[in-house]
Design a protein around this motif. Structure first.
Motif, PDB file in Angstrom:
ATOM      1  N   PHE A 292       9.393   0.515   3.809  1.00 14.48           N
ATOM      2  CA  PHE A 292       8.185   0.746   4.591  1.00 14.48           C
ATOM      3  C   PHE A 292       7.312   1.721   3.821  1.00 14.48           C
ATOM      4  N   ALA A 293       6.059   1.317   3.559  1.00 13.27           N
ATOM      5  CA  ALA A 293       5.157   2.130   2.742  1.00 13.27           C
ATOM      6  C   ALA A 293       4.226   2.950   3.616  1.00 13.27           C
ATOM      7  N   ALA A 294       4.019   4.203   3.237  1.00 12.51           N
ATOM      8  CA  ALA A 294       3.093   5.089   3.940  1.00 12.51           C
ATOM      9  C   ALA A 294       2.556   6.101   2.942  1.00 12.51           C
ATOM     10  N   GLU A 295       1.668   6.952   3.415  1.00 14.80           N
ATOM     11  CA  GLU A 295       1.117   8.016   2.587  1.00 14.80           C
ATOM     12  C   GLU A 295       1.728   9.345   3.022  1.00 14.80           C
ATOM     13  N   PRO A 296       1.890  10.289   2.087  1.00 10.75           N
ATOM     14  CA  PRO A 296       2.373  11.619   2.491  1.00 10.75           C
ATOM     15  C   PRO A 296       1.452  12.210   3.563  1.00 10.75           C
ATOM     16  N   GLY A 297       2.050  12.751   4.592  1.00  7.61           N
ATOM     17  CA  GLY A 297       1.280  13.315   5.688  1.00  7.61           C
ATOM     18  C   GLY A 297       1.005  12.353   6.824  1.00  7.61           C
ATOM     19  N   ASP A 298       1.243  11.056   6.598  1.00  7.91           N
ATOM     20  CA  ASP A 298       1.056  10.095   7.689  1.00  7.91           C
ATOM     21  C   ASP A 298       1.973  10.424   8.863  1.00  7.91           C
ATOM     22  N   ARG A 299       1.418  10.253  10.044  1.00  6.25           N
ATOM     23  CA  ARG A 299       2.235  10.342  11.255  1.00  6.25           C
ATOM     24  C   ARG A 299       2.649   8.919  11.620  1.00  6.25           C
ATOM     25  N   ILE A 300       3.956   8.686  11.679  1.00  4.49           N
ATOM     26  CA  ILE A 300       4.488   7.334  11.853  1.00  4.49           C
ATOM     27  C   ILE A 300       5.220   7.250  13.186  1.00  4.49           C
ATOM     28  N   ARG A 301       4.888   6.231  13.949  1.00  2.00           N
ATOM     29  CA  ARG A 301       5.666   5.910  15.151  1.00  2.00           C
ATOM     30  C   ARG A 301       6.728   4.893  14.764  1.00  2.00           C
ATOM     31  N   ILE A 302       7.985   5.239  15.001  1.00  2.00           N
ATOM     32  CA  ILE A 302       9.092   4.318  14.736  1.00  2.00           C
ATOM     33  C   ILE A 302       9.657   3.871  16.080  1.00  2.00           C
ATOM     34  N   ARG A 303       9.702   2.558  16.265  1.00  2.00           N
ATOM     35  CA  ARG A 303      10.293   1.982  17.474  1.00  2.00           C
ATOM     36  C   ARG A 303      11.663   1.420  17.103  1.00  2.00           C
ATOM     37  N   PHE A 304      12.729   2.048  17.568  1.00  2.00           N
ATOM     38  CA  PHE A 304      14.091   1.610  17.285  1.00  2.00           C
ATOM     39  C   PHE A 304      14.596   0.687  18.391  1.00  2.00           C
ATOM     40  N   ILE A 305      15.227  -0.419  17.988  1.00  2.00           N
ATOM     41  CA  ILE A 305      15.857  -1.365  18.919  1.00  2.00           C
ATOM     42  C   ILE A 305      17.254  -1.667  18.402  1.00  2.00           C
ATOM     43  N   ASN A 306      18.278  -1.475  19.228  1.00  2.00           N
ATOM     44  CA  ASN A 306      19.636  -1.871  18.840  1.00  2.00           C
ATOM     45  C   ASN A 306      19.910  -3.255  19.411  1.00  2.00           C
ATOM     46  N   ALA A 307      19.848  -4.266  18.534  1.00  2.00           N
ATOM     47  CA  ALA A 307      20.105  -5.654  18.914  1.00  2.00           C
ATOM     48  C   ALA A 307      21.528  -6.073  18.596  1.00  2.00           C
ATOM     49  N   GLY A 308      22.413  -5.124  18.343  1.00  2.00           N
ATOM     50  CA  GLY A 308      23.781  -5.434  17.962  1.00  2.00           C
ATOM     51  C   GLY A 308      24.599  -6.030  19.093  1.00  2.00           C
ATOM     52  N   GLY A 309      25.729  -6.622  18.721  1.00  2.00           N
ATOM     53  CA  GLY A 309      26.624  -7.203  19.707  1.00  2.00           C
ATOM     54  C   GLY A 309      27.737  -6.277  20.133  1.00  2.00           C
ATOM     55  N   ASP A 310      28.183  -5.371  19.216  1.00  2.00           N
ATOM     56  CA  ASP A 310      29.377  -4.564  19.487  1.00  2.00           C
ATOM     57  C   ASP A 310      29.308  -3.194  18.820  1.00  2.00           C
ATOM     58  N   THR A 311      28.114  -2.757  18.379  1.00  2.00           N
ATOM     59  CA  THR A 311      28.032  -1.564  17.541  1.00  2.00           C
ATOM     60  C   THR A 311      26.989  -0.586  18.062  1.00  2.00           C
ATOM     61  N   ALA A 312      27.392   0.670  18.233  1.00  2.00           N
ATOM     62  CA  ALA A 312      26.433   1.752  18.433  1.00  2.00           C
ATOM     63  C   ALA A 312      26.002   2.256  17.064  1.00  2.00           C
ATOM     64  N   PHE A 313      24.739   2.637  16.941  1.00  2.00           N
ATOM     65  CA  PHE A 313      24.225   3.149  15.667  1.00  2.00           C
ATOM     66  C   PHE A 313      23.759   4.588  15.838  1.00  2.00           C
ATOM     67  N   ARG A 314      24.185   5.437  14.870  1.00  2.00           N
ATOM     68  CA  ARG A 314      23.665   6.798  14.771  1.00  2.00           C
ATOM     69  C   ARG A 314      22.625   6.783  13.653  1.00  2.00           C
ATOM     70  N   VAL A 315      21.382   7.132  13.992  1.00  2.00           N
ATOM     71  CA  VAL A 315      20.249   6.904  13.101  1.00  2.00           C
ATOM     72  C   VAL A 315      19.624   8.224  12.679  1.00  2.00           C
ATOM     73  N   ALA A 316      19.286   8.328  11.383  1.00  2.00           N
ATOM     74  CA  ALA A 316      18.575   9.497  10.876  1.00  2.00           C
ATOM     75  C   ALA A 316      17.692   9.077   9.714  1.00  2.00           C
ATOM     76  N   LEU A 317      16.575   9.781   9.539  1.00  2.00           N
ATOM     77  CA  LEU A 317      15.676   9.588   8.405  1.00  2.00           C
ATOM     78  C   LEU A 317      15.833  10.790   7.492  1.00  2.00           C
ATOM     79  N   GLY A 318      16.294  10.534   6.268  1.00  2.00           N
ATOM     80  CA  GLY A 318      16.597  11.611   5.342  1.00  2.00           C
ATOM     81  C   GLY A 318      15.445  12.593   5.157  1.00  2.00           C
ATOM     82  N   ASP A 319      15.752  13.885   5.251  1.00  2.00           N
ATOM     83  CA  ASP A 319      14.806  14.982   4.996  1.00  2.00           C
ATOM     84  C   ASP A 319      13.658  15.020   6.005  1.00  2.00           C
ATOM     85  N   HIS A 320      13.845  14.419   7.183  1.00  2.00           N
ATOM     86  CA  HIS A 320      12.815  14.425   8.221  1.00  2.00           C
ATOM     87  C   HIS A 320      13.415  14.758   9.578  1.00  2.00           C
TER      88      HIS A 320
END
Length: 529
Positions: A292-320
């Motif tokens: 995903f491309a952006a510019e430094p300083g951009d404010r980004i809205r991330i919409r997370f959806i877990n569409a998995g069948g049997d898995t919980a996800f622990r999510v993080a964005l490095g250095d943010h």
């Protein structure tokens, strides 16, 4: 932007649209036990999906501009990023093409079924009219192979949603896509938006299918075959014993996918049943991730959806850091975090302020020692590899119980008029997942009445966690907690949630582990006439 491999698509075959289920479809149901503080009544005592009450509720929602969409469920080939699989999907892409509307619109979507078996489409999280909810055998007849179905309903509430079949274990193939409902009075300020769909993948890998996985799991840890095999298709005519025998045959030809020893303190112990060969972000494996491309300083809205069948996800964005703004489509008091935990079916919206460089968005398959990956690039530098595990994964973690609903959507204080107790029962040993000790039967409806404040009391009597999902409504977590439609209930714990009964019909309530639900951990809430 990468393009998935295109499979040959045969000419569309449009059968006659199938009528939504009404009294005729449901009349064959017999009386059943209730399993709550209020006993179940005969099916004739309940509002039907095509009843006058449902039509009246839809009329109150109004009718805005019509957004027309056409989707085809078909067999296809998909490139997961270095691995091509034969699967089922909406068209030739994974996830399916995003559907984006504005709150107040009317969505008119035609689903053409080019699959070899019946299908359906459920609109996960929407408070919509009951006969459009997409549950075969309950709110509509199955969409047969070669036929089509016209879904049409008012979309009233903005937020992050998604859609998928409610037929057998089809959701654990490639049949899912985001549904984004924009707010015409959007209060958030941001420069870019990124929709991130998380998934666990098994279909088409070395002969595996979700049906074969279900057949293997249904034997239980003891390996016996002396109990029901699931594959119920919600009573919607998904093939019955013939389908079950075919499923068992498929299981004999595919590798074992039963997962043993996956543990997570966050999930209270056992993390899951299925050993998936791949974990995906937006249909891509970590070896060839989406960027995903952006510019430094951009404010980004991330919409997370877990569409998995049997898995919980622990999510993080490095250095943010991430600022949580919504869960399951409803605003929360903003809260900063390093990481999030998403059970199957859950959604979270966050804001991040992009730094300069290339950063891993890592979705750890909780307790399973693998991860999905995408990249955020705002500048030069080498991309992190598939093994990237940002330190934020072990930093501050927000779960739903630590959030508070936004003031405008907070459920007002009111004592419940009715409490429905839902004991979550069963075990991996016998794979006999159920609610109140009874496997799903469409004749069994737990009664509620329009206008009531209803308390759902989930009592998890199992040694596994369950993401419990209510159709057609949102509930509130205790103490001013967030409005949600899917909530994790940890093993040995009790969770009380409240909702206002304001959307008449017959509504599914089930575990969103697709293998647990298809084995029997589902029930119905029914509005009394």
């Amino acid at each position: 932007m990468r393009t998935h491999n295109r499979a040959h698509t045969r000419r569309a075959v449009l059968g006659a649209g199938l009528a939504a289920a009404g009294g005729g479809l449901l009349a064959a149901c017999s009386d059943g036990a209730g399993g709550s503080s209020s006993p179940s009544a005969a099916p004739a005592a309940f509002v039907t999906p095509d009843g006058a009450e449902v039509a009246a509720a839809e009329a109150k929602r109004g009718s805005g501009p019509v957004r027309s969409v056409r989707l085809t469920a078909t067999r296809t080939q998909l490139d997961l990023g270095g691995r091509t699989v034969d699967t089922w999907a909406y068209g030739d892409r994974l996830p399916g093409k995003e559907v984006r509307v504005t709150a107040g619109d009317t969505l008119a979507l035609t689903l053409a079924n080019h699959l070899p078996e019946p299908t359906s489409m459920h609109w996960h999280g929407l408070a919509l009219r009951n006969d459009m909810d997409g549950v075969p055998g309950v709110t509509q007849r199955p969409v047969r192979a070669g036929a089509s179905f016209d879904y049409r309903f008012a979309v009233t509430h903005p937020g992050t949603y998604w859609f998928h079949p409610h037929s057998g274990v089809q959701q654990d193939r490639g049949l899912y896509a985001p549904l984004i409902v924009e707010d015409p009075k959007e209060p958030l300020q941001y420069d870019k938006e990124w929709v991130v769909v998380l998934d666990d993948w098994v279909d088409g890998v070395d002969g595996s299918t979700p049906d074969a996985v279900l057949a293997e799991l249904s034997k239980g840890m003891g390996g016996g075959m002396d109990h029901d095999m699931g594959g119920m298709d919600h009573g919607g005519g998904g093939g019955g014993m013939h389908h079950m025998s075919m499923t068992a045959a498929a299981a004999e030809k595919s590798p074992s996918r039963m997962l043993m020893g996956a543990t997570s303190p966050l999930l209270g112990g056992d993390a899951g049943d299925v050993a998936y060969p791949y974990y995906l972000v937006n249909g891509r494996a970590p070896a060839d991730p989406e960027t995903f491309a952006a510019e430094p300083g951009d404010r980004i809205r991330i919409r997370f959806i877990n569409a998995g069948g049997d898995t919980a996800f622990r999510v993080a964005l490095g250095d943010h850091k991430m600022t949580v703004t919504h869960t399951d489509g409803f605003p929360v008091e903003h809260a900063e975090t390093d990481a999030l935990l998403l059970g199957m079916g859950e959604r979270y919206d966050v804001l991040v302020e992009a730094k300069d460089g290339v950063f891993p968005l890592t979705a750890l398959a909780e307790g399973k020692k693998e991860a999905a990956l995408a990249l955020l690039r705002t500048g030069g530098g080498s991309a992190p590899g598939a093994s990237a595990r940002p330190r934020e994964l072990d930093g501050k973690l927000l779960t739903a119980d630590r959030l508070r609903a936004g003031e405008a959507v907070r459920l007002r204080d009111r004592s419940p008029d009715r409490t429905v107790t839902l004991r979550l029962t069963g075990s991996m040993a016998k794979y006999d997942w159920a609610i109140n000790g009874e496997k799903y039967a469409p004749s069994r409806r737990l009664p509620v009445a329009a206008g009531e404040r209803v308390r759902l009391s989930f009592v998890n009597a199992t040694t596994m966690w369950h993401p419990m999902h209510l159709h057609g409504h949102t509930f509130a977590l205790p103490g001013g907690g967030p409005r949600k439609d899917t909530a994790i209930v940890l093993p040995g714990k009790r969770l009380d949630v409240d909702f206002d009964a304001a959307n008449p019909g017959l509504w599914m309530l089930h575990c969103h582990n697709v293998y647990h639900s298809e084995s029997g951990m589902m029930t119905l809430l029914g509005y009394r006439k």
